[in-house]
Design a protein around this motif. Structure first.
Motif, PDB file in Angstrom:
ATOM      1  N   VAL A 196      13.212   7.641  -2.543  1.00 12.51           N
ATOM      2  CA  VAL A 196      13.523   6.732  -1.444  1.00 12.51           C
ATOM      3  C   VAL A 196      12.260   6.015  -0.985  1.00 12.51           C
ATOM      4  O   VAL A 196      12.289   4.822  -0.613  1.00 12.51           O
ATOM      5  N   SER A 197      11.130   6.712  -0.996  1.00 15.03           N
ATOM      6  CA  SER A 197       9.867   6.062  -0.630  1.00 15.03           C
ATOM      7  C   SER A 197       9.531   4.925  -1.602  1.00 15.03           C
ATOM      8  O   SER A 197       9.080   3.843  -1.184  1.00 15.03           O
ATOM      9  N   LEU A 198       9.753   5.156  -2.902  1.00 13.74           N
ATOM     10  CA  LEU A 198       9.517   4.106  -3.881  1.00 13.74           C
ATOM     11  C   LEU A 198      10.438   2.905  -3.650  1.00 13.74           C
ATOM     12  O   LEU A 198      10.028   1.734  -3.788  1.00 13.74           O
ATOM     13  N   ILE A 199      11.704   3.178  -3.307  1.00 15.10           N
ATOM     14  CA  ILE A 199      12.641   2.089  -3.017  1.00 15.10           C
ATOM     15  C   ILE A 199      12.136   1.259  -1.836  1.00 15.10           C
ATOM     16  O   ILE A 199      12.172   0.017  -1.851  1.00 15.10           O
ATOM     17  N   ALA A 200      11.668   1.942  -0.793  1.00 19.99           N
ATOM     18  CA  ALA A 200      11.170   1.222   0.379  1.00 19.99           C
ATOM     19  C   ALA A 200       9.954   0.379   0.025  1.00 19.99           C
ATOM     20  O   ALA A 200       9.802  -0.775   0.481  1.00 19.99           O
ATOM     21  N   VAL A 201       9.048   0.938  -0.808  1.00 20.25           N
ATOM     22  CA  VAL A 201       7.853   0.185  -1.195  1.00 20.25           C
ATOM     23  C   VAL A 201       8.231  -1.040  -2.032  1.00 20.25           C
ATOM     24  O   VAL A 201       7.739  -2.161  -1.815  1.00 20.25           O
ATOM     25  N   ALA A 203      11.106  -2.591  -2.115  1.00 19.83           N
ATOM     26  CA  ALA A 203      11.825  -3.547  -1.279  1.00 19.83           C
ATOM     27  C   ALA A 203      10.849  -4.348  -0.414  1.00 19.83           C
ATOM     28  O   ALA A 203      11.021  -5.559  -0.199  1.00 19.83           O
ATOM     29  N   GLY A 204       9.798  -3.689   0.079  1.00 10.64           N
ATOM     30  CA  GLY A 204       8.799  -4.405   0.861  1.00 10.64           C
ATOM     31  C   GLY A 204       8.059  -5.439   0.022  1.00 10.64           C
ATOM     32  O   GLY A 204       7.767  -6.557   0.491  1.00 10.64           O
ATOM     33  N   ALA A 205       7.746  -5.043  -1.214  1.00  7.68           N
ATOM     34  CA  ALA A 205       7.068  -5.996  -2.102  1.00  7.68           C
ATOM     35  C   ALA A 205       7.973  -7.177  -2.445  1.00  7.68           C
ATOM     36  O   ALA A 205       7.531  -8.331  -2.480  1.00  7.68           O
ATOM     37  N   LEU A 206       9.253  -6.880  -2.684  1.00  6.95           N
ATOM     38  CA  LEU A 206      10.197  -7.951  -2.989  1.00  6.95           C
ATOM     39  C   LEU A 206      10.363  -8.889  -1.813  1.00  6.95           C
ATOM     40  O   LEU A 206      10.520 -10.105  -1.988  1.00  6.95           O
ATOM     41  N   GLN A 207      10.311  -8.333  -0.605  1.00  6.56           N
ATOM     42  CA  GLN A 207      10.459  -9.168   0.584  1.00  6.56           C
ATOM     43  C   GLN A 207       9.309 -10.177   0.697  1.00  6.56           C
ATOM     44  O   GLN A 207       9.495 -11.302   1.160  1.00  6.56           O
ATOM     45  N   VAL A 208       8.140  -9.757   0.237  1.00  8.21           N
ATOM     46  CA  VAL A 208       6.978 -10.646   0.318  1.00  8.21           C
ATOM     47  C   VAL A 208       7.035 -11.754  -0.726  1.00  8.21           C
ATOM     48  O   VAL A 208       6.734 -12.929  -0.452  1.00  8.21           O
ATOM     49  N   ARG A 223      14.741  -2.357   2.610  1.00  9.85           N
ATOM     50  CA  ARG A 223      13.563  -1.618   3.096  1.00  9.85           C
ATOM     51  C   ARG A 223      13.866  -0.896   4.407  1.00  9.85           C
ATOM     52  O   ARG A 223      13.473   0.256   4.615  1.00  9.85           O
ATOM     53  N   SER A 224      14.575  -1.568   5.321  1.00  8.22           N
ATOM     54  CA  SER A 224      14.914  -0.957   6.609  1.00  8.22           C
ATOM     55  C   SER A 224      15.797   0.266   6.423  1.00  8.22           C
ATOM     56  O   SER A 224      15.570   1.329   7.024  1.00  8.22           O
ATOM     57  N   LEU A 225      16.813   0.134   5.561  1.00  9.57           N
ATOM     58  CA  LEU A 225      17.691   1.282   5.297  1.00  9.57           C
ATOM     59  C   LEU A 225      16.941   2.411   4.602  1.00  9.57           C
ATOM     60  O   LEU A 225      17.182   3.601   4.871  1.00  9.57           O
ATOM     61  N   SER A 226      16.030   2.055   3.708  1.00 13.32           N
ATOM     62  CA  SER A 226      15.260   3.083   3.000  1.00 13.32           C
ATOM     63  C   SER A 226      14.372   3.858   3.965  1.00 13.32           C
ATOM     64  O   SER A 226      14.269   5.091   3.894  1.00 13.32           O
ATOM     65  N   VAL A 227      13.711   3.119   4.875  1.00 17.30           N
ATOM     66  CA  VAL A 227      12.858   3.789   5.861  1.00 17.30           C
ATOM     67  C   VAL A 227      13.684   4.703   6.758  1.00 17.30           C
ATOM     68  O   VAL A 227      13.304   5.838   7.067  1.00 17.30           O
TER      69      VAL A 227
END
Length: 392
Positions: A196-201, A203-208, A223-227
């Motif tokens: 889940v941490s990898l998914i959040a990371v 997703a954050g990179a994709l958002q950028v 990212r929000s759901l993953s966090v």
């Protein structure tokens, strides 16, 4: 049928009815001997009546009852009162020297010729032979009473062993569930939380780097759901690891408020004194509770008949509990012990940067002491993992 059920079955006949029947039988024995006695003086009548009536006191005052039967055995050839008095005394007393002395006294009182003027007419050898015979007769109710006492003690011991084994089975079941929960917590932390941490990371990179706003919004949502999921996972891991210190039921964790009930329901004679600060953490409260619980369990298992004292204390820099028990009054139960309970208490104390000591006392008792610093904070409350070995 358990020992308690057997005892209930034996108590269907009221005690007063049994005593009344024995007194009536003893009175008939006295009357029968008075018919054959040429000297039925007032003294003999009083001695016989006193011996018969004394049987009403045999349950509360067995030694006094036996003493009151001796004068009648001296002047009359009685069988019932002496046998009942000796049986009751043997069934209730554990002093074998006293029982032997009472059997000898009963045989001597019955073998000495009465009245005293007849002593010279009876050969000494016959008196000794008669004394030996009566001593063997007196030994029968004594041995029977000791046998009944041993049977009763054995029933109590069997109940204690069964209770201790049931407690051991319950502890084993709790240990199995605790290991499974610890394993599940490790898997959730090492595998699920990591993914889940990898998914959040990602997703954050994709958002950028997303080329359009829809993709950015989707990445932000992921990212929000993953966090949020990661926070929930960490909370669940904390709960699972904390539950390994508890029972298997989904019940509220024990606190200091439950200590008094624990001591009262410990099935041993125990006292609780002292107090602890009201602002200590729930983990510290649970550690104190489990320490007292394990100590009282060990007293019940390894020191039958002992008394225990639970003393809570707190000073400027530390607080804790000390459980002290006296030496056992009966042989300990033949149950195996792995000492895992004491090891677990040591680990609990180390988690709170405290100390746990346990050992025998010079008077044959045992002492358990837990000390926790007042500024101790459980690892769970700091958001880190506990540095403790897994107990498989």
């Amino acid at each position: 049928m358990t020992a308690g059920e057997k005892t209930t079955a034996r108590k269907k006949v009221p005690a007063w009815a049994v005593d009344t029947a024995l007194v009536a039988l003893a009175a008939f024995d006295v009357w029968w001997n008075l018919e054959d006695s040429a000297d039925a003086s007032v003294l003999v009548l009083v001695a016989g009546a006193l011996a018969s009536g004394a049987l009403f006191l045999r349950r509360r005052l067995p030694l006094t009852t036996f003493a009151l039967t001796l004068p009648a055995c001296l002047v009359l050839d009685l069988q019932v009162v002496s046998a009942v008095a000796l049986y009751t005394l043997a069934e209730r007393s554990r002093d074998r020297r006293l029982l032997a002395a009472c059997a000898i006294a009963s045989a001597a009182a019955s073998s000495v010729p009465w009245p005293r003027s007849d002593v010279a007419q009876v050969h000494e050898t016959w008196v000794l032979v008669y004394f030996g015979y009566l001593l063997a007769v007196a030994a029968a109710p004594v041995l029977l009473g000791q046998l009944v006492q041993a049977h009763r003690d054995l029933s109590v011991r069997l109940d204690e062993i069964e209770e201790a084994r049931e407690h051991e089975r319950q502890l084993h079941a709790e240990a199995v569930v605790a290991r499974e929960r610890a394993q599940l917590a490790r898997e959730m932390h090492d595998v699920v939380a990591h993914q889940v941490s990898l998914i959040a990371v990602r997703a954050g990179a994709l958002q950028v780097v997303a080329p359009d706003s829809d993709t950015q919004e989707a990445a932000r949502t992921i990212r929000s759901l993953s966090v949020g999921t990661l926070d929930e996972l960490r909370h669940m891991v904390t709960l699972l690891r904390a539950s390994t210190d508890a029972g298997t039921e989904l019940t509220p964790q024990p606190t200091l408020a439950d200590l008094r009930r624990l001591v009262a329901d410990s099935a041993i004679q125990a006292t609780l004194t002292g107090e602890l600060p009201a602002d200590i953490t729930t983990t510290a409260q649970r550690t104190v509770y489990r320490t007292v619980q394990e100590a009282l369990t060990n007293v019940r298992k390894h020191a039958p008949g002992a008394t225990a004292a639970v003393q809570l204390f707190h000073h400027e820099h530390e607080f804790g509990v000390m459980v002290t028990n006296t030496k056992a009054t009966r042989p300990p139960l033949p149950l195996p012990g792995s000492h895992q309970g004491l090891i677990g208490l040591t680990e609990r104390a180390e988690l709170l940067h405290g100390s746990f000591t346990a050992g025998p006392l010079s008077d044959g008792g045992y002492r358990v002491r837990l000390e926790i610093p007042t500024d101790a904070e459980a690892p769970f409350t700091r958001g880190t993992e506990p540095n403790r070995p897994d107990r498989e």
